[in-house]
Structures are given as C-alpha cells and as structure tokens.
Design an enzyme around this catalytic site. Structure first.
Site, PDB file in Angstrom:
ATOM      1  N   HIS A  59       0.821  -1.215   0.000  1.00 15.65           N
ATOM      2  CA  HIS A  59       0.000   0.000   0.000  1.00 15.65           C
ATOM      3  C   HIS A  59       0.850   1.258   0.000  1.00 15.65           C
ATOM      4  CE1 HIS A  59      -4.077  -1.784   1.455  1.00 15.65           C
ATOM      5  NE2 HIS A  59      -3.931  -1.824   0.159  1.00 15.65           N
ATOM      6  N   GLU A 105      -1.070 -15.547 -18.477  1.00 20.20           N
ATOM      7  CA  GLU A 105      -0.030 -15.361 -17.459  1.00 20.20           C
ATOM      8  C   GLU A 105       0.628 -16.672 -17.051  1.00 20.20           C
ATOM      9  OE1 GLU A 105      -1.996 -13.433 -14.177  1.00 20.20           O
ATOM     10  OE2 GLU A 105      -3.842 -14.525 -14.561  1.00 20.20           O
ATOM     11  N   ASP A 109       3.077 -12.107 -13.723  1.00 20.46           N
ATOM     12  CA  ASP A 109       2.994 -13.543 -13.438  1.00 20.46           C
ATOM     13  C   ASP A 109       3.603 -14.383 -14.549  1.00 20.46           C
ATOM     14  OD1 ASP A 109       2.056 -13.938 -10.893  1.00 20.46           O
ATOM     15  OD2 ASP A 109      -0.051 -13.806 -11.436  1.00 20.46           O
ATOM     16  N   CYS A 141      -1.144  -5.783 -19.653  1.00 19.17           N
ATOM     17  CA  CYS A 141      -1.552  -4.986 -18.487  1.00 19.17           C
ATOM     18  C   CYS A 141      -0.576  -5.128 -17.325  1.00 19.17           C
ATOM     19  CB  CYS A 141      -2.963  -5.367 -18.035  1.00 19.17           C
ATOM     20  SG  CYS A 141      -3.122  -7.082 -17.507  1.00 19.17           S
TER      21      CYS A 141
END
Length: 582
Positions: free
Chosen positions: A197, A442, A466, A513
């Site tokens: 975060h 992925e 990934d 992405c």
C-alpha cells in the site's frame, strides 16, 4: 560519516533530496509481563479503550481528508477500520489477556504475529503484502497503549532542508496523511514491495520512494542527507557535494520534462507513421477513474476487483454482497463516461485473507488461486458475475478471467457466465448480453496453447508480472531471487511476441496490463512486437505516450524481429537500449 548507497525496490519515479527523519516502530520494544487475576478486566478495558481511540482517529482522518487527496487514502483508511473491527483484532487479544494473563501490548503483538504468519502463506503477491495493513493497525493501537506517536520536526529555514525524507521500518497510508501539508519529499522503508500500500500511495501521490531496503532504518541516522532515486530504487546517504549537485541537476531536468509531458494529455497516441495506439489505465478502485481520465486514458484495461474483498480478515461471511460489488463496478463504468472498463474477476487463492486459517498450501503460487478458486466456489463466482453483468447496463464493460490454462476452465467459466445471465433475466435485471469475455495470459501453458483461447474468447490480456514469474520459476515477491526476475529473458520475449502475433492473426485484440506496459524503456520493443493496446498505472501513461509519439514502426519492426532471434541476455538488453535511443 562516509557516503554509502542502499539498493531496494523502485516503486515510484523521480528524485528526492532532503534530510532523513526516522520513524521508529512501536512494536519493537513493547513490555511483556503478566497481570494478576484481579487486574485482568482492567487490562482488557485498557486495550478496548485504545482500540476505540484508534477508531476515532481513523474516523477523524477520513472526515478531514483534503479534497485533492488520492482516492486510495480514503479506501485504505476504510480497510484499516474494517481490520480494527474484525474479531481477530478486536476480540482475540482480549481473550488472550483473560486466558494467559498477558498485558495488553503483549496480547496484541502476539495476535498480530499470528495473523502475519498466516498472511506469509498467501499465494498472490498483492494480497500477501496486505499483511502490512494488519501490522500497521496493530502499530496504531500500540502507539495509543504506549503513549508514543509519529512526530514530525518543525521546519527550519535551512536552504535545501525543506524536503523531509521519511525513513521507516514500514509506514501506513493513514500515517502518510501527516505529511500531506508538509515538505515531504519521499520515503524509504525496510519492508514492502511493488504492490504494498505504501508503494500504491507513493505512485498515486507521485512521490519518489524506495521500499524493501531491509535495514535502512538501522543504517540511516536522523538528519542525514539522503537522495532517493525512485526510478532505480537507490538511496544514497550522506552524498558527496559532487553527487549532490549531479542529482539536483537531474531533479531539475525531470521537473522540466514532466511539465512538457503534461501538455500531451489530450494528444492522440499515434506513432510517427500514423498508427493509432490504445492507452488504458489499471485501477483498484472506482475513485481511481478521475486520475485515469486526467492522464488521457481511453478506458480501463484492468480493474482489480480483489480490492473490494480486502479488509475482511478471517471471515468469508463478510464477503462483499452482489449489490456492493455492483455499486463499485457501476461507479467505475459511470466515471469513465462511455469509455470501456475491463473488470478482472477475483484474483486471489485458497489460502487468502477470506478464510486464511482453514487453508494452507505447500506452494501457494501453484495452488488453488484465481479462476481455480472461483470455480471451486461457484456461488461466490456467480454473485460476482451477476454484479459485473449488471454494471454492463450502464456502459461498455469487458470481463477478464485470470490464470486460465485449460480448455475446460474456459468452458466452465463461460457456462457459469451463461447461468448468471439466466438468473438476471429471471430477476428482470438489465445487462449487456454481448459483453466481451477475455483471458489473462499469465501461465506459460496458456501462451503455448493459444488456439483454444482465440477459438473461445473475444480478447486476450497478457499479465507479464505472473508470466515472467512462472516462466522463470521464481517468486517475484521473494527478495532473495529478485535479481532473477528479467522481463527481457529470451523465453519471456518469445511467449509475449507469440501471444501478440497469434491474437493479430486470429483478429482478436491483445493488450499487456503488467508492469512491462508501463515501462517506457520497453515501449518500442512492445510496439515492434505488434502490440497496439497498453494498460498501466495512470502515472505512467504520459511517459509511454511520449515514446509512442516518437516511434516509427517501419524502423522498429525489423529491429525488433532481430532482437527476438537473439539468445544472449546481454545482447538483448543492449539492443533494446539502442532501439529506444533510435
């Protein structure tokens, strides 16, 4: 003191120069003692009062959020409030005081450590780093119990000292609010990763930061001069005058470049030879949409829906309802004003915060995660599918399914989607019956078996984070093997280029992405592979657009094909650098 350099994880671009301000964690030196039987209830009340005080602090922070504060900050405060209300934090430590006669601080730290150990087993890197939220909530309660708090020094008039560089073992997004109105130039933390975060807030505030520095808070002293090179995750402590001048010059140059970049917001993303490129934004919350629009995104290429499921520690019964999910998806669709929004279905695993206590996995990254978990929990999956379908009645929505590898997984997911549509028809709810459905590529097996994907689906989106992790067999959140994480490995480039080419041949859109899409050093390489749709964090969009505007595909294409035939990593890296400089 001699100058020295630390290396960590770059999470937010830019250069910050200023004096170090150390923030010490409250949990390091808590008192450990046993209370007598007659004092147990008084100790319980002391902890309850501290928890209530923190509730009030969070509520005050939420009420006083500046209008210009990033949307993430409000959401993170909500997450911390939910964690604080959860019985795992609000009740279990009280039971520990009653049963073991621990003092309040000891009981709280014991429970925080127990929960942290469970989070270490979570397979998804983004969710694994949510452990820090639980620890930060515990820190906040401990500060009340011990009477300590983060205090910031008064600003003095010394030239160049007006930028505060916060050095901490870890720091919560809520605590970052204290720096909002001060001369806060950047921060360095021992903990954290690309998806923590603190990293997300750093990117949204566009503040230079370096995380995962291990022992920075032990090595850096109060008031040391510090340089953060956010682009490379480098921290220079007590730099020589020459190095300081060099970085000040770079800092000024970056400021001028950013000013120039802001003028590109409304410029269409078109290459020199006239090819239009689609630039999309990755978001975690509906409130991220204004930043996406402000950066010039033509849609949302990835809405990470798992964020809606966070802050519900240990209790699957607290999952967001279909209506809660629908409202969030609808807000995002409405906010994007007719631009497409791609919503990824829940991308977490079996040993997740929802019921972390009941599930374990020997190898979480290879376990029951993403679509595998959703197919194992069809009622939960159906609720999410209905919510996404209902949002499609309010604007263009695309459904993205993560971690597919088998034809039967695609077929089962599509079958459940049809079931969700039938349930909505029966309930008289509106939705787009032709909502496009796509797959995340992925897993290497998916990239090597694309015909079964293009036959069944409307679009593909490559999750490079990934894909690299699974191709190279490394845990991208493990600092000990981080040096092996290489997006330019020939095997990764082969799988990526093959996916783009196969999609083009089949006539279905392919986007990227993952982090590679937002890295301007790789923009021309991806263009040369044939990529025409990029999705990234809004703060990266203008830099990538600038690369596109300066690119000529007739030159880039042949050079990229030569790179794809190379097998030596050093030669590939050099050729990619030359491609960008061309």
């Amino acid at each position: 003191m001699a100058s020295f350099t630390l290396h960590g994880i770059p999470v937010s671009r830019g250069i910050a120069i200023g004096r170090a301000h150390l923030v010490a964690p409250a949990a390091l030196d808590v008192k450990h003692y046993l209370v007598s039987e007659e004092q147990v209830e008084a100790e319980v009340q002391r902890l309850q009062k501290a928890i209530e005080t923190v509730h009030q602090e969070l509520q005050t922070m939420w009420n006083e959020l500046p209008k210009e504060a990033p949307a993430e900050l409000g959401a993170f405060i909500d997450v911390h409030a939910l964690i604080l209300s959860d019985p795992m934090i609000a009740e279990v430590p009280l039971d520990i005081i009653r049963s073991r006669h621990y003092n309040a601080e000891w009981a709280l730290v014991t429970q925080i450590e127990e929960l942290s150990a469970q989070f270490d087993e979570i397979e998804d890197a983004y969710l694994r780093e949510r452990k820090s939220d639980i620890q930060q909530v515990g820190e906040r309660v401990l500060k009340v119990l011990t009477g300590s708090a983060i205090t910031l020094p008064a600003q003095d008039g010394e030239e160049g000292a007006g930028r505060l560089i916060v050095i901490a073992h870890d720091i919560s997004p809520a605590d970052m609010l204290q720096f909002k109105d001060r001369a806060f130039g950047g921060f360095v933390t021992d903990l954290g990763g690309q998806n923590s975060h603190t990293a997300i807030v750093a990117r949204s505030l566009d503040i230079p930061a370096a995380v995962g520095m291990y022992n920075a808070s032990a090595l850096i002293r109060q008031d040391d001069w510090v340089i953060i090179d956010g682009d490379h995750g480098v921290v220079i402590v007590d730099p020589t005058p020459g190095v300081l001048d060099q970085y000040r010059e770079r800092q000024q140059r970056l400021a001028r470049e950013r000013k120039k970049l802001s003028k590109l917001r409304k410029t269409p993303a078109v290459t020199r030879d006239g090819t239009e490129i689609t630039l999309l934004a990755n978001i975690e919350l509906p409130d991220d949409c204004p930043a996406a629009l402000d950066a010039g995104a033509t849609g949302v290429g990835l809405f990470r829906s798992e964020f809606l499921f966070m802050g519900r520690v240990g209790h699957a019964k607290h999952l967001p309802t279909e209506d809660e999910q629908f409202e969030s998806y609808r807000q995002a669709v409405t906010a994007m004003k007719g631009r497409p929004v791609t919503i990824r279905t829940l991308d977490i695993g079996a040993d997740k915060p929802l019921d972390a206590i009941e599930h374990t996995s020997l190898n979480p990254a290879l376990g029951l995660r993403a679509i595998r978990f959703c197919l194992a929990e069809p009622q939960m999956f159906l609720a999410q599918l209905r919510a996404i379908l209902r949002a499609s009645a309010h604007g263009p929505v695309k459904l993205l399914i993560p971690m597919l590898a088998h034809a039967f997984e695609i077929d089962q997911a599509l079958s459940l989607l049809e079931q969700a549509k039938a349930q909505l028809r029966e309930a008289g709810k509106k939705f787009d019956p032709l909502m496009p459905v796509g797959a995340m590529i992925e897993i290497p097996a998916a990239a090597l078996a694309l015909p079964m994907f293009v036959k069944r689906l409307d679009f593909l989106s490559v999750g490079t984070n990934d894909l690299i992790q699974y191709t190279l067999a490394i845990d991208r959140a493990d600092h000990e093997v981080a040096h092996l994480y290489n997006p330019l490995h020939p095997a990764v480039l082969y799988l990526l280029s093959t996916t783009i080419a196969t999609g083009a041949k089949a006539g279905i859109p392919v986007s990227v992405c993952g982090e590679m899409a937002g890295d301007p050093k790789l923009t021309r390489l991806l263009l040369g592979m044939g990529l025409r749709e990029f999705s990234m964090h809004p703060s990266q969009l203008l830099m990538v657009k600038q690369e596109i505007l300066n690119s000529d595909l007739s030159d880039i294409g042949p050079r990229t094909r030569r790179i794809l035939k190379m097998s030596e990593p050093a030669a590939i890296a050099e050729a990619v650098e030359e491609l960008r400089a061309a």
